[in-house]
Scaffold this motif. Structure first.
Motif, short mmCIF file in Angstrom:
data_model
loop_
_atom_site.label_atom_id
_atom_site.label_comp_id
_atom_site.label_asym_id
_atom_site.label_seq_id
_atom_site.Cartn_x
_atom_site.Cartn_y
_atom_site.Cartn_z
N ILE A 112 -54.92 -30.52 72.49
CA ILE A 112 -55.41 -29.19 72.11
C ILE A 112 -56.40 -28.75 73.18
O ILE A 112 -57.45 -29.37 73.34
CB ILE A 112 -56.09 -29.19 70.73
CG1 ILE A 112 -55.10 -29.64 69.66
CG2 ILE A 112 -56.63 -27.80 70.39
CD1 ILE A 112 -55.70 -29.70 68.26
N ILE A 133 -52.85 -36.57 67.62
CA ILE A 133 -54.10 -36.30 68.35
C ILE A 133 -54.93 -37.57 68.42
O ILE A 133 -55.16 -38.24 67.41
CB ILE A 133 -54.89 -35.18 67.65
CG1 ILE A 133 -54.03 -33.90 67.58
CG2 ILE A 133 -56.19 -34.90 68.37
CD1 ILE A 133 -54.62 -32.82 66.71
N LEU A 136 -60.57 -35.27 70.10
CA LEU A 136 -60.87 -33.85 69.90
C LEU A 136 -62.27 -33.56 70.44
O LEU A 136 -63.23 -34.25 70.10
CB LEU A 136 -60.82 -33.47 68.41
CG LEU A 136 -59.44 -33.28 67.78
CD1 LEU A 136 -59.59 -33.01 66.28
CD2 LEU A 136 -58.67 -32.15 68.45
N LEU A 152 -58.06 -32.90 59.30
CA LEU A 152 -57.62 -33.70 60.44
C LEU A 152 -56.94 -34.99 59.99
O LEU A 152 -56.88 -35.96 60.73
CB LEU A 152 -58.83 -34.04 61.33
CG LEU A 152 -59.55 -32.86 61.96
CD1 LEU A 152 -60.80 -33.34 62.68
CD2 LEU A 152 -58.64 -32.12 62.93
N ASN A 155 -54.02 -38.50 61.92
CA ASN A 155 -53.87 -38.48 63.37
C ASN A 155 -54.21 -39.86 63.93
O ASN A 155 -54.22 -40.86 63.20
CB ASN A 155 -54.75 -37.39 63.98
CG ASN A 155 -54.18 -36.00 63.76
OD1 ASN A 155 -53.30 -35.54 64.48
ND2 ASN A 155 -54.68 -35.31 62.73
N ILE A 157 -57.17 -40.45 65.63
CA ILE A 157 -58.56 -40.26 66.04
C ILE A 157 -59.37 -41.48 65.64
O ILE A 157 -59.40 -41.86 64.47
CB ILE A 157 -59.14 -38.99 65.39
CG1 ILE A 157 -58.28 -37.77 65.73
CG2 ILE A 157 -60.57 -38.76 65.85
CD1 ILE A 157 -58.67 -36.52 64.98
N PHE A 160 -65.20 -39.30 66.45
CA PHE A 160 -65.27 -37.83 66.42
C PHE A 160 -66.73 -37.43 66.41
O PHE A 160 -67.49 -37.83 65.52
CB PHE A 160 -64.54 -37.30 65.17
CG PHE A 160 -64.45 -35.81 65.09
CD1 PHE A 160 -63.97 -35.06 66.15
CD2 PHE A 160 -64.87 -35.14 63.94
CE1 PHE A 160 -63.89 -33.69 66.07
CE2 PHE A 160 -64.79 -33.76 63.85
CZ PHE A 160 -64.30 -33.03 64.92
#
Length: 370
Positions: A112, A133, A136, A152, A155, A157, A160
């Protein structure tokens, strides 16, 4: 008169009904293109649509799709879940200023870009669940001034940072492989101190290290060094922000000077600059003195006019005596010629000041005349 009074009383209710009808009519303009196997967003849709559902298609949201989306500026809801979107490019939704709900779940999105959500000032719900993802940048959410729900879930991740979302109410983070080291401490501190609700908190579990897998990210215990890391990071962020606001211009100019110093020596340029400045100042000072103080050049012009000193006068007398003795040997010169010669020899005396110094004037004769 009664009719007028009744009209005045019921006028607000009438206007309220009209507004509700208009809002209903706006929300009813819905187009459903689910499971149409579309690879591009169709262009032949009416411009007044407010809800567009393009779920379960083959749309990649490329540049052509972004151009078509700009035509539907009245959209309030957009559903692009279960498509083939790989990257959210910058300004993908820039013209959708009325959009309130955006669903792009269950896509193979892995990247993104920083400015992907620019223009979505009224967006309230953002669903980016079940994508690919890994990381981020929290700054990408800054344009979402009114966002209240961020999903979210599902994903890849592992950490964060705290997002800059001041109106956020609900965040969904479960289904990600969370790394519960000091790097996640800032997020936990934000979740515990803010009013944001962590949806399904009990299943938002740590994935690493193995000793902390039984904890969720909101209650996991952190080592004491993580607290000191938080304090130092907050201090560093404050210092960096202060420097960027107060000294951004100075820092950029300093960087330019540093880069230029790698190509040419700094001392010669400064020496040349100082020489030019000194030359200009001295020239200006001399011009100023010449204009404002003319007595200086008057003195320079008249520097050769001065009174005779005593020894110079005696020298002239000796020369005059020698001349008269030599002139006495010439038989043809009379006393009148001698007087003329005497006057010519003493004509060099400057009388600019009105005073003549003559040692041959008898002071006794001047006193008798007086």
């Amino acid at each position: 008169m009664k009719i007028i009074c009744v009209t005045i009383l019921f006028w607000p209710f009438f206007m309220l009904l009209l507004s509700e009808k208009s809002q209903t009519s706006k929300t009813e303009v819905k187009v459903n293109f689910t499971e149409k196997n579309y690879s591009l967003i169709p262009e032949d849709i009416s411009n007044n649509i407010t809800i567009l559902d393009l779920s379960y298609n083959q749309i990649t949201l490329n540049i052509a799709d972004t151009r078509v989306l700009q035509m539907y500026f009245l959209l309030t809801e957009l559903y692009l879940n279960e498509n083939k979107i790989l990257i959210l490019h910058d300004n993908s939704f820039s013209n959708l200023s009325s959009l309130e709900i955006l669903n792009i779940c269950r896509n193979p999105i892995s990247v993104i870009q920083q400015d992907a959500f620019i223009g979505l000032n009224k967006l309230k719900q953002l669903y980016i669940c079940q994508n690919k993802i890994i990381h981020l940048n929290p700054d990408m959410f800054v344009p979402l001034n009114n966002l209240k729900l961020l999903n979210l879930q599902g994903n890849f991740i592992s950490y964060f940072d705290v997002p800059q979302l001041f109106h956020l109410e609900i965040i969904t983070l479960y289904g990600n492989p969370w790394n519960c080291t000091c790097r996640l401490f800032n997020l936990q501190n934000w979740l515990n101190t803010s009013n944001v609700i962590l949806e399904k908190e009990n299943i938002t579990m740590c994935n690493y290290p193995d000793s902390l897998k039984c904890y969720n990210i909101k209650t996991v215990p952190f080592a004491p060094e993580c607290h000191s890391t938080l304090i130092s990071s907050v201090t560093e962020d404050f210092y960096v922000n202060f420097r960027s606001i107060s000294n951004s211009t100075f820092d950029s100019s300093l960087n330019n000077v540093t880069r230029n110093s790698e190509h040419e020596p700094l001392g010669k340029s400064w020496a040349f600059l100082v020489g030019v400045v000194v030359t200009v100042l001295m020239t200006s000072l001399l011009i100023f003195l010449a204009i404002k103080c003319p007595i200086w050049y008057n003195f320079l012009l008249s520097y050769n006019h001065h009174r005779l000193e005593e020894h110079e006068a005696e020298t002239y007398e000796d020369s005059f005596t020698g001349n008269t003795s030599s002139s006495s040997q010439i038989p043809d010169i009379n006393s009148e010629d001698t007087t003329v010669i005497f006057e010519q020899l003493h004509s060099f005396v400057v009388d600019d000041d009105g005073f003549i110094e003559d040692k041959y004037i008898d002071t006794h004769e001047l006193c008798e005349e007086k």
